[in-house]
Design an enzyme around this catalytic site. Structure first.
Site, PDB file in Angstrom:
ATOM      1  CB  SER A 411      85.220  26.215 -24.742  1.00  0.00           C
ATOM      2  OG  SER A 411      86.092  26.877 -25.619  1.00  0.00           O
ATOM      3  N   PRO A 412      84.576  29.322 -23.962  1.00  0.00           N
ATOM      4  CG  PRO A 412      85.832  30.997 -24.977  1.00  0.00           C
ATOM      5  CD  PRO A 412      85.963  29.722 -24.210  1.00  0.00           C
ATOM      6  CD  GLN A 489      86.272  34.748 -25.684  1.00  0.00           C
ATOM      7  OE1 GLN A 489      85.094  34.713 -26.040  1.00  0.00           O
ATOM      8  NE2 GLN A 489      87.204  33.965 -26.206  1.00  0.00           N
ATOM      9  CE1 TYR A 570      83.032  37.349 -34.145  1.00  0.00           C
ATOM     10  CE2 TYR A 570      84.428  35.882 -32.845  1.00  0.00           C
ATOM     11  CZ  TYR A 570      83.234  36.135 -33.513  1.00  0.00           C
ATOM     12  OH  TYR A 570      82.258  35.181 -33.564  1.00  0.00           O
ATOM     13  NE  ARG A 618      89.269  30.410 -27.804  1.00  0.00           N
ATOM     14  CZ  ARG A 618      88.308  29.502 -27.909  1.00  0.00           C
ATOM     15  NH1 ARG A 618      87.206  29.752 -28.573  1.00  0.00           N
ATOM     16  NH2 ARG A 618      88.419  28.320 -27.348  1.00  0.00           N
ATOM     17  N   GLY A 711      83.834  22.752 -25.456  1.00  0.00           N
ATOM     18  CA  GLY A 711      82.719  23.630 -25.793  1.00  0.00           C
ATOM     19  C   GLY A 711      81.435  22.842 -25.928  1.00  0.00           C
ATOM     20  NE  ARG A 712      81.540  21.721 -31.293  1.00  0.00           N
ATOM     21  CZ  ARG A 712      82.119  21.181 -32.362  1.00  0.00           C
ATOM     22  NH1 ARG A 712      81.396  20.974 -33.438  1.00  0.00           N
ATOM     23  NH2 ARG A 712      83.389  20.856 -32.359  1.00  0.00           N
TER      24      ARG A 712
HETATM   25  C1  LIG Z   1      77.472  27.961 -29.928  1.00  0.00           C
HETATM   26  C2  LIG Z   1      78.914  28.332 -29.868  1.00  0.00           C
HETATM   27  C3  LIG Z   1      79.296  29.599 -29.459  1.00  0.00           C
HETATM   28  C4  LIG Z   1      80.640  29.945 -29.375  1.00  0.00           C
HETATM   29  N1  LIG Z   1      80.992  31.172 -28.904  1.00  0.00           N
HETATM   30  C5  LIG Z   1      82.300  31.483 -28.703  1.00  0.00           C
HETATM   31  C6  LIG Z   1      82.690  32.666 -28.062  1.00  0.00           C
HETATM   32  O1  LIG Z   1      81.873  33.425 -27.613  1.00  0.00           O
HETATM   33  N2  LIG Z   1      83.996  32.930 -27.941  1.00  0.00           N
HETATM   34  C7  LIG Z   1      84.951  32.066 -28.397  1.00  0.00           C
HETATM   35  O2  LIG Z   1      86.138  32.348 -28.280  1.00  0.00           O
HETATM   36  N3  LIG Z   1      84.607  30.919 -28.966  1.00  0.00           N
HETATM   37  C8  LIG Z   1      83.320  30.581 -29.117  1.00  0.00           C
HETATM   38  N4  LIG Z   1      82.973  29.374 -29.638  1.00  0.00           N
HETATM   39  C9  LIG Z   1      84.026  28.391 -29.934  1.00  0.00           C
HETATM   40  C10 LIG Z   1      84.209  27.462 -28.739  1.00  0.00           C
HETATM   41  O3  LIG Z   1      84.748  28.147 -27.619  1.00  0.00           O
HETATM   42  C11 LIG Z   1      85.148  26.286 -29.075  1.00  0.00           C
HETATM   43  O4  LIG Z   1      86.415  26.805 -29.399  1.00  0.00           O
HETATM   44  C12 LIG Z   1      84.617  25.465 -30.232  1.00  0.00           C
HETATM   45  O5  LIG Z   1      83.246  25.155 -30.046  1.00  0.00           O
HETATM   46  C13 LIG Z   1      85.430  24.180 -30.390  1.00  0.00           C
HETATM   47  O6  LIG Z   1      85.380  23.397 -29.234  1.00  0.00           O
HETATM   48  P1  LIG Z   1      84.394  22.111 -29.099  1.00  0.00           P
HETATM   49  O7  LIG Z   1      84.724  21.191 -30.221  1.00  0.00           O
HETATM   50  O8  LIG Z   1      84.713  21.547 -27.749  1.00  0.00           O
HETATM   51  O9  LIG Z   1      82.988  22.607 -29.184  1.00  0.00           O
HETATM   52  C14 LIG Z   1      81.632  29.011 -29.736  1.00  0.00           C
HETATM   53  C15 LIG Z   1      81.239  27.748 -30.164  1.00  0.00           C
HETATM   54  C16 LIG Z   1      79.925  27.389 -30.209  1.00  0.00           C
HETATM   55  C17 LIG Z   1      79.550  25.981 -30.609  1.00  0.00           C
END
Ligand SMILES: Cc1cc2nc3c(=O)[nH]c(=O)nc-3n(C[C@H](O)[C@H](O)[C@H](O)COP(=O)(O)O)c2cc1C
Ligand SMILES: Cc1cc2nc3c(=O)[nH]c(=O)nc-3n(C[C@H](O)[C@H](O)[C@H](O)COP(=O)(O)OP(=O)(O)OC[C@H]3O[C@@H](n4cnc5c(N)ncnc54)[C@H](O)[C@@H]3O)c2cc1C
Length: 773
Positions: A411-412, A489, A570, A618, A711-712
């Protein structure tokens, strides 16, 4: 101690048993308005696990219940002339009448004073009691009397349901789905004793009205339903017993305790019948209250607050599972075109506790069929497959000409580690490692289209030649050393720009060194945030040019795919959400107007980006806030982007306003992906608290998404895809430098899977046969 219990249902009776058994000197009296042998409804069900709890607390009533129960192991799903049987479920059914009789006998034998045909109108009659237990059911008078204190909330669900009985025998918990000229009817059926079965019949309100059920009495509606389920009833008729159509009320109370009065069972919280948990919840409440009293001796006040504190989380979890389950039945039309195997898998996994992996242990044949069915559907749609028995997450996926090796996505995620927007070695190693770790698709962080588009000083950009070259280095590494594809992205922070690095204060405005912000409207994020300027048409043109230039750079750098960030509050999201868009021109007001500018940007990107390469968008599918974007509207958002040529919707939620109230939990955003995919008919990517390969396979096999982003989870485990591939025994192409490690993982996983299967086999609680006892 003097205890008065109001209500002789499972909650009141079971509590009276437990407390009287442990404290024979307590004076325990129970008041029930009905006669002892009066009861509404037909059967109740318990799982093996629930019965095991009852055994520990009162072996005598447990033994009596077991002796009167019918046991079954299978669930059978009848859908479009196919019957699909899923084993390994372990349930018992018993008539409610028998259950109450057994509990009454046990309570009486222990010395509980049972008063029947005794209606309580006023709790004043219990004035001398130390503890008053209000187990007076779903329409609790006590709850209503003290509504201001308990603060009940009732969510009346739209579907109509009715409890009926029949003499038709069953050897499995059975679901019938039947389409009629009026709409779809569902029957949830199980046998609860020799020659008696429960039939809970459910339908949506429109079908109900079209069929004229609103005008039929109890007998007429039973005759009508006999017509609907004539084949399924197999010559048996439907039996009524106060069989009135109702809407299920999901009841919650902000408080459960008032002085020495405590709400118990349905009075306190209800759970939908589709997970068969109402009686279980009521009896487990009784156990929890008993435990709290045991822990606090005669201190009723401490015991009651302990009960509420310790029990609430479990009750809310069950209610959440029940809610997810009932929503599946409410949206049946969404899955009506599914193949029966996929439909059955969706039904089995609807409330998240049953998954691909645990079903594979309990019902391996069924999961094999699900896996093969997934591969077959994929093959039929012209997509390549890795093999017919390969779990869904390792099947390839195609968007335009881009073919992904598997369905796991990084994930981004902003790294806040760029200088002047320039990605450096951190980005190379971070993204490169996840590509080597096996993910099919790597997303860059939100990469900004101009210096003013950045969220923080540390955010990456794509607006200079040096940035373009740095990104090309990352892309070349990913392409040169892994089978992964890489997507950029692109975004603009809008009113959430000029903020601190995440570890210095997320979304907090910079104290110095900030830059002027723009947004749909002049609405700051926090009251102490910078007020953005509402965009003029000239601003819109400028930002559009920035996006197009960044896309051209991404093409030159060799990216396989683009994503347009229209979520998380955003710039583009600020147009879509009514909470942040207050414009009164053609870019504000209706959803169509609010989408006009984001769609304009999308169209410009689509023109600038090669036709054979995909673009995703997104979105935040809900704002989690009253007055904000809803799940319903997000389907329309997805549809409009899809019409404009978008290939995939990346379904996130929230982060639009600082005071949103998201409901977190495992896979909490996946229902929005499910809705968009199956209602708008567009490919989706699910994301959010998805943490295991098991969950990924469950989501994909049930048709809730096409891709799954982590993501995380990827932050701590770059190789989660490789590890999962080894677990499932997949022959994944691994960089030669890592091949030995992967082979070792494969044989270790093979051994672990075998051990786990042996362990589960040994741990199964009861035999597999349905037995009328
Ligand atoms: C540190 C961090 C930075 C993130 N940056 C972005 C981003 O740049 N663009 C975006 O669309 N989502 C961003 N997200 C959201 C993640 O892409 C993802 O949707 C969110 O963390 C939930 O997924 P997870 O539970 O697998 O972490 C970010 C999340 C985290 C934790
Ligand atoms: C038809 C039907 C079938 C069901 N089948 C299932 C199933 O298969 N599995 C399952 O898990 N759950 C099932 N449920 C749900 C389940 O019955 C309830 O969740 C469960 O009974 C709750 O137990 P309780 O003790 O809290 O309330 P109840 O069982 O409703 O008991 C409350 C009692 O309080 C009495 N009462 C109320 N007010 C007064 C008063 N003022 N004075 C004196 N007495 C009063 C009522 O007469 C009633 O007997 C079913 C519900 C219905 C309606």
């Amino acid at each position: 101690m003097k205890i008065s219990i109001l209500g002789g249902g499972p909650a009141g009776l079971y509590f009276s048993i437990l407390i009287k058994k442990a404290r024979p000197n307590y004076e325990v009296a129970l008041y029930e308005r009905n006669r002892a042998d009066d009861t509404f409804g037909f059967g109740v069900v318990f799982s093996d696990q629930t019965l095991d709890i009852f055994r520990r607390y009162d072996p005598a009533s447990h033994a009596a219940i077991l002796a009167n129960f019918a046991y079954w192991d299978d669930i059978e799903i009848h859908f479009k002339n196919e019957a699909i049987r899923v084993g390994g479920n372990g349930f018992c059914g018993c008539s409610r009448h028998t259950l109450l009789r057994l509990l009454q006998e046990r309570a009486r034998a222990l010395g509980v004073v049972l008063h029947f045909e005794w209606e309580i109108d006023d709790l004043a009659v219990f004035a001398g009691s130390d503890l008053i237990v209000a187990a007076d059911g779903i329409n609790s008078r006590v709850r209503t009397q003290y509504a201001e204190h308990f603060q009940p909330a009732t969510d009346l669900r739209p579907n109509k349901f009715v409890w009926l009985g029949s003499t038709r025998p069953f050897d499995a918990f059975t679901f019938f789905f039947r389409e009629t000229e009026y709409g779809i009817f569902i029957a949830h059926c199980y046998q609860y004793e020799q020659g008696h079965s429960t039939w809970v019949i459910e339908t949506d309100p429109k079908t109900w009205a079209r069929a004229g059920l609103d005008r039929m009495d109890e007998a007429q509606s039973a005759r009508f339903l006999e017509g609907v389920f004539v084949q399924e009833l197999d010559g048996h008729s439907l039996i009524t017993n106060r069989s009135l159509w109702r809407n299920f009320p999901m009841i919650r109370n902000a408080r459960w305790v008032k002085d020495n009065i405590v709400l118990l069972g349905d009075a306190k919280a209800t759970a939908h019948f589709s997970i068969g948990a109402g009686t279980k919840l009521a009896m487990e409440d009784a156990i929890a209250l008993f435990e709290a009293l045991k822990a606090h001796g005669d201190d009723v006040k401490a015991a009651l607050s302990g009960f509420e504190r310790d029990r609430r989380e479990d009750v809310e979890k069950t209610q959440h599972a029940a809610n997810v389950s009932l929503v599946w039945f409410e949206h049946l039309a969404r899955f009506w075109n599914y193949d029966p195997i996929k439909f059955a898998f969706g039904l089995m996994t609807r409330s998240k506790s049953i998954t691909y992996d645990n079903l594979a242990m309990r019902a391996p044949e069924f999961v094999r069929a699900v896996t093969r069915n997934f591969a077959r559907e994929q093959e039929m749609s012209g997509l390549p497959i890795r093999g017919p028995d390969v779990p869904p997450m390792f099947q390839p996926f195609r968007l335009r000409q881009m073919v992904l090796d598997n369905r796991v996505v990084l994930s981004p995620m902003c790294m806040y580690s760029a200088e002047e927007g320039l990605p450096d070695d951190w980005h190379l190693v971070h993204l490169g490692a996840r590509a080597l770790g096996g993910a099919g698709l790597i997303f860059t962080e939100m990469t900004n289209v101009s210096p003013e588009a950045r969220i923080t000083h540390g955010c990456a950009g794509m607006y200079t030649d040096v940035q373009e070259a740095a990104w090309k280095r990352v892309v070349d590494f990913v392409h040169g050393h892994s089978g992964a594809k890489i997507c950029m992205q692109l975004g603009h922070a809008g009113r959430k720009g000029a903020t601190k690095l995440i570890w210095d204060g997320m979304d907090e405005p910079l104290e110095k060194g900030g830059w002027p912000l723009i947004a749909a409207s002049a609405v700051p994020y926090y009251s102490h945030s910078q007020i953005p300027r509402a965009m003029t048409r000239a601003d819109m043109d400028q930002v559009k040019d920035d996006f197009v230039r960044a896309a051209r750079r991404a093409e030159r750098a060799g990216f396989d795919m683009l994503e347009l960030h229209c979520g998380h509050g955003y710039l583009l999201a600020s147009f879509i959400s009514p909470l942040t868009n207050r414009r009164d021109d053609e870019y504000g007001g209706s959803l169509e107007n609010r989408l006009r500018y984001p769609l304009e940007i999308f169209a410009a990107l689509r023109d600038a980006w090669p036709l054979d390469k995909p673009i995703s968008v997104r979105i935040s599918a809900t704002d989690w806030k009253e007055g904000g974007l809803t799940g319903e509207e997000s389907v329309e958002v997805a549809r409009l982007f899809s019409q404009a040529g978008c290939d995939l919707i990346d379904v996130s939620t929230g982060q639009t306003v600082h005071d949103a109230e998201p409901v977190f939990g495992r896979m909490f955003q996946t229902p929005f992906s499910d809705k968009i995919r199956n209602e708008a008919g567009i490919a989706t990517m699910a994301v959010g608290a998805i943490t295991s390969a098991d969950q990924i396979n469950t989501i994909l096999a049930a048709g809730r998404a096409d891709l799954v982003a982590i993501g995380r989870g990827h932050l701590v485990d770059p190789s989660l895809t490789l590890r999962a591939a080894a677990w499932y025994g997949i022959d994944l192409s691994v960089p030669p430098q890592y091949a030995l490690g992967y082979r070792a993982q494969l044989s270790l996983a093979r051994r672990e899977r075998q051990e786990l299967a042996d362990l589960r086999q040994r741990a199964r609680p009861l035999g597999g046969q349905m037995a009328d006892k």
